[in-house]
Motif scaffolding. Structure first.
Motif, PDB file in Angstrom:
ATOM      1  N   ARG A 129      -7.991  28.874  17.964  1.00  0.00           N
ATOM      2  CA  ARG A 129      -7.840  30.263  18.355  1.00  0.00           C
ATOM      3  C   ARG A 129      -6.969  30.697  19.679  1.00  0.00           C
ATOM      4  O   ARG A 129      -6.329  31.290  19.909  1.00  0.00           O
ATOM      5  N   GLN A 130      -6.784  29.908  20.664  1.00  0.00           N
ATOM      6  CA  GLN A 130      -6.367  30.554  21.984  1.00  0.00           C
ATOM      7  C   GLN A 130      -5.005  29.967  21.744  1.00  0.00           C
ATOM      8  O   GLN A 130      -4.577  30.623  22.639  1.00  0.00           O
ATOM      9  N   ALA A 131      -4.853  29.047  21.040  1.00  0.00           N
ATOM     10  CA  ALA A 131      -3.170  28.838  20.928  1.00  0.00           C
ATOM     11  C   ALA A 131      -2.557  29.666  20.281  1.00  0.00           C
ATOM     12  O   ALA A 131      -1.557  30.152  20.891  1.00  0.00           O
ATOM     13  N   ALA A 132      -3.091  30.400  19.568  1.00  0.00           N
ATOM     14  CA  ALA A 132      -2.404  31.380  18.405  1.00  0.00           C
ATOM     15  C   ALA A 132      -2.257  32.535  19.425  1.00  0.00           C
ATOM     16  O   ALA A 132      -1.566  33.007  19.882  1.00  0.00           O
ATOM     17  N   TYR A 133      -2.867  33.216  20.208  1.00  0.00           N
ATOM     18  CA  TYR A 133      -3.072  33.688  20.943  1.00  0.00           C
ATOM     19  C   TYR A 133      -2.209  33.677  21.933  1.00  0.00           C
ATOM     20  O   TYR A 133      -1.494  34.488  22.638  1.00  0.00           O
ATOM     21  N   ASP A 134      -1.796  32.169  22.410  1.00  0.00           N
ATOM     22  CA  ASP A 134      -1.404  32.561  23.656  1.00  0.00           C
ATOM     23  C   ASP A 134       0.401  32.485  23.714  1.00  0.00           C
ATOM     24  O   ASP A 134       1.065  32.798  24.103  1.00  0.00           O
ATOM     25  N   LEU A 137       0.945  36.183  22.695  1.00  0.00           N
ATOM     26  CA  LEU A 137       1.100  36.349  24.466  1.00  0.00           C
ATOM     27  C   LEU A 137       2.720  36.635  24.808  1.00  0.00           C
ATOM     28  O   LEU A 137       3.141  37.383  25.118  1.00  0.00           O
ATOM     29  N   SER A 138       2.892  34.874  24.732  1.00  0.00           N
ATOM     30  CA  SER A 138       3.939  34.746  25.530  1.00  0.00           C
ATOM     31  C   SER A 138       5.384  35.774  24.695  1.00  0.00           C
ATOM     32  O   SER A 138       6.117  36.148  25.076  1.00  0.00           O
ATOM     33  N   ARG A 148      -7.262  46.528  25.653  1.00  0.00           N
ATOM     34  CA  ARG A 148      -6.732  47.065  23.631  1.00  0.00           C
ATOM     35  C   ARG A 148      -5.859  45.605  22.950  1.00  0.00           C
ATOM     36  O   ARG A 148      -5.970  45.320  22.518  1.00  0.00           O
ATOM     37  N   LEU A 149      -5.234  45.396  24.014  1.00  0.00           N
ATOM     38  CA  LEU A 149      -3.827  44.345  23.592  1.00  0.00           C
ATOM     39  C   LEU A 149      -4.486  42.552  23.096  1.00  0.00           C
ATOM     40  O   LEU A 149      -4.366  42.110  22.067  1.00  0.00           O
ATOM     41  N   GLN A 150      -6.119  42.532  24.347  1.00  0.00           N
ATOM     42  CA  GLN A 150      -6.279  41.812  23.819  1.00  0.00           C
ATOM     43  C   GLN A 150      -7.123  41.719  23.061  1.00  0.00           C
ATOM     44  O   GLN A 150      -7.827  40.477  21.894  1.00  0.00           O
TER      45      GLN A 150
END
Length: 229
Positions: A129-134, A137-138, A148-150
């Protein structure tokens, strides 16, 4: 006539072979249904030899899960080229390739299985999940995301997960349509958030500025306008 000589595998090579065999079996049936005897048979070794490399089924499952989670996280890696909508659509295609190929294992990873609830399992899932999130964002080119974006990105990742799990139960919606819908969902979540926050609105205007008229985001806008007419 010549006879083949079975090559003796090194410790790490044998471990990797067993992980690969386990993943293959888990892709067809839930890990709960796969026995150590089946894994040993598929690997061409004895049951005691499996236990020589792994203390038990749980440790083998966690090792297989680690490899699968690394594979799944890599599906979110996408070159920063072209419109965002097209990039997300390619990511969804690779994500559903994984879900399609590892259905029972994916379901066990997210909802059950011999290691469900363990600290190792939770850490691996959170890592994906963190890899997808990062990655998202990139692609948005945001170093310090507003709250709000988070929320939008985390909510979308959760939606992708739950949608994939529902889809596995009968695959009643055509896959390509679902992939497109999830890209639309990202745009819709972002748009709703932007309606409540000027910082999000500015970000959205920047991101959508370069979207082509035939891209996924433009397609969503057209569908929504058609509903309103």
């Amino acid at each position: 006539m010549t006879t083949g000589v079975r090559r003796r595998m090194g410790v790490e090579e044998r471990r990797q072979q067993l992980i690969g065999v386990a993943l293959e079996l888990f892709s067809r049936r839930s890990p709960d249904e796969v026995s150590i005897d089946e894994i040993a048979s598929a690997a061409g070794i004895s049951r005691p030899l499996v236990y020589h490399y792994f203390p038990g089924k749980l440790s083998l499952y966690e090792a297989a899960l680690k490899r699968a989670s690394e594979d799944l996280a890599a599906r979110f890696v996408e070159p920063h080229e072209g419109p965002l909508g097209a990039r997300l659509l390619r990511v969804m295609g690779r994500f559903f390739d994984f879900v399609d190929d590892h259905g029972p294992g994916f379901y066990a990873l997210m909802r059950g299985g011999p290691a469900v609830g363990s600290s190792t399992t939770n850490a691996l899932i959170d890592g994906v999940r963190q890899a997808a999130y990062d990655q998202i964002l990139s692609h948005l080119d945001v170093a310090e995301p507003p709250a709000r974006l988070q929320l939008v990105i985390r909510s979308w990742i959760s939606l992708v997960e739950s949608t994939a799990l529902q889809w596995l139960d009968g695959r009643r919606v055509p896959r390509a349509e679902l992939e497109s819908q999830l890209v639309h969902d990202f745009a819709a979540l972002a748009a709703v958030s932007a309606a409540h926050d000027e910082e999000m609105a500015a970000l959205l205007r920047r991101v959508f500025k370069g979207e082509p008229g035939d891209g996924p985001f433009a397609d969503l806008a057209g569908r929504l306008l058609a509903l309103a007419s």
